[in-house]
Design a protein around this motif. Structure first.
Motif, PDB file in Angstrom:
ATOM      1  N   SER A 113       0.809  -1.223   0.000  1.00  0.00           N
ATOM      2  CA  SER A 113       0.000   0.000   0.000  1.00  0.00           C
ATOM      3  C   SER A 113       0.841   1.272   0.000  1.00  0.00           C
ATOM      4  O   SER A 113       0.298   2.352   0.243  1.00  0.00           O
ATOM      5  N   ALA A 114       2.137   1.183  -0.255  1.00  0.00           N
ATOM      6  CA  ALA A 114       2.965   2.388  -0.347  1.00  0.00           C
ATOM      7  C   ALA A 114       2.415   3.311  -1.435  1.00  0.00           C
ATOM      8  O   ALA A 114       1.954   2.851  -2.480  1.00  0.00           O
ATOM      9  N   ALA A 115       2.452   4.603  -1.191  1.00  0.00           N
ATOM     10  CA  ALA A 115       1.877   5.568  -2.124  1.00  0.00           C
ATOM     11  C   ALA A 115       2.626   5.579  -3.448  1.00  0.00           C
ATOM     12  O   ALA A 115       3.845   5.368  -3.496  1.00  0.00           O
ATOM     13  N   ILE A 116       1.902   5.810  -4.526  1.00  0.00           N
ATOM     14  CA  ILE A 116       2.475   5.926  -5.866  1.00  0.00           C
ATOM     15  C   ILE A 116       2.525   7.409  -6.230  1.00  0.00           C
ATOM     16  O   ILE A 116       1.540   8.129  -6.024  1.00  0.00           O
ATOM     17  N   PRO A 117       3.636   7.911  -6.769  1.00  0.00           N
ATOM     18  CA  PRO A 117       3.727   9.336  -7.119  1.00  0.00           C
ATOM     19  C   PRO A 117       2.663   9.736  -8.145  1.00  0.00           C
ATOM     20  O   PRO A 117       2.285   8.949  -9.017  1.00  0.00           O
ATOM     21  N   ASN A 118       2.199  10.951  -8.013  1.00  0.00           N
ATOM     22  CA  ASN A 118       1.269  11.504  -9.003  1.00  0.00           C
ATOM     23  C   ASN A 118       2.058  12.389  -9.963  1.00  0.00           C
ATOM     24  O   ASN A 118       2.216  13.592  -9.731  1.00  0.00           O
TER      25      ASN A 118
END
Length: 361
Positions: A113-118
């Motif tokens: 669930s680590a954030a993905i860059p936008n």
């Protein structure tokens, strides 16, 4: 189909185990399967042990060598679908397929669930280069739709499945005896890679403050945090009560010995396999609402939930399960039924096979 998995990770944990389980299952179903991975990665040696065909490529890091090797292999291989699993191999795979005609459909599995860059590049990777995204939990799917605004129709949740015949209940006292433990002594345990975000240090802190002192703590697994955890155990004077056997080929015998399984993760989780396995063998569990864990553990129904990074709450939950065996048994039975109805290995393989067939039709 010829299904190709790429995995650049040089670590070892639930993600790598899922890749191999899925590959082995597709081989059993008559598909051709190839794994692309670094030679130095543990998954390369483990693939040979499990009879999963593996090709060693220099893809542990992003760079020209890895890109050339990935392109050369894909250009000459006749494969139906390419399933990438980590960031590095996903980028190398996506860039290798640019201009290649014909080329396999690219599927990206998101395990954590680590954030993905936008940003524009990442959006190209996930929404243009990749044909379909698979997440290992519904919360992870919702996160990509909410935070990254990815198209809902391009993402499907396929939780990891486990072998329910292998992970089945067994006599706890006998399991403890086989491990050289006192069958009359309660055992709390965790099976997880020793990474900071798995929360081992909070479990050790909670264990040290338990009112019940005639209890053992079993921490099965290895990883970069091992030395720090050993130092914490020594500092708290717990060496005689804490057992750290390292990585184990067969974790079932350790799970069978547990009275309580605790996974106090505070980041990055999908649907943890070890938690699922503990529930399947009939152990009462305590965990945290991180990633997709709440799809497994429903507080008061299939286990107990506590806030992450709060050792006092973790201690209280463990003490409650040890002090109330009827509650622990009720939760354990419900947990086993929940896992059995939703998280079988066959269901995972059915769902992944459906994704691959849809893309290659």
């Amino acid at each position: 189909m010829h299904i190709v998995h790429s995995e650049s990770s040089c670590g070892w944990g639930g993600q790598e185990i899922r890749v191999l389980e899925e590959a082995a299952g597709m081989l059993e179903r008559g598909h051709q399967v190839t794994l692309l991975c670094p030679r130095e990665a543990p998954i390369h040696a483990e693939a040979a042990r499990r009879a999963v065909p593996a090709v060693a490529l220099p893809i542990a890091r992003k760079g020209p060598a890895g890109l050339r090797a990935m392109y050369a292999w894909l250009a000459h291989a006749r494969c139906s679908v390419l399933n990438s699993h980590s960031s590095t191999d996903s980028w190398l795979a996506a860039l290798s397929l640019v201009g290649m005609n014909p080329h396999p459909a690219l599927v990206r599995t998101r395990h954590i669930s680590a954030a993905i860059p936008n940003n524009i590049a990442t959006r190209w990777l996930y929404q243009s280069a990749t044909r379909h995204i698979v997440t290992t939990g519904e919360r992870l799917r919702e996160q990509l739709i909410r935070d990254n605004r990815f198209r809902p129709e391009s993402i499907v949740s396929v939780p990891t499945g486990i072998d329910l015949e292998r992970f089945a209940p067994a006599d706890r006292a006998q399991a403890k005896t086989r491990l050289g433990l006192d069958p009359a002594q309660a055992c709390i345990g965790i099976v997880a890679t020793l990474r900071s975000w798995k929360g081992h240090r909070y479990l050790v802190e909670a264990f040290a403050s338990l009112k019940q002192k005639d209890v053992r703590l079993l921490m099965v697994g290895d990883g970069p945090g091992r030395d720090q955890i050993k130092q914490q155990v020594a500092r708290l004077g717990l060496e005689g009560r804490v057992l750290m056997p390292g990585n184990q080929t067969d974790v079932t015998r350790w799970l069978h010995a547990l009275d309580v399984f605790a996974l106090p993760s505070y980041a990055n989780e999908g649907v943890p396999q070890a938690l699922m396995q503990a529930m399947a063998v009939g152990v009462a569990v305590v965990s945290t609402p991180v990633g997709s864990i709440d799809e497994l553990v429903r507080h008061g129904e299939t286990g107990l939930m506590v806030p992450p990074q709060e050792p006092e709450a973790l201690r209280a939950a463990i003490e409650r399960l040890l002090a109330e065996p009827a509650l622990a048994e009720r939760l354990a039975q419900a947990a086993r039924a929940w896992v059995g109805s939703r998280y079988s290995r066959e269901r995972m393989l059915d769902d992944m096979e459906a994704v691959f067939r849809k893309l290659t039709a």
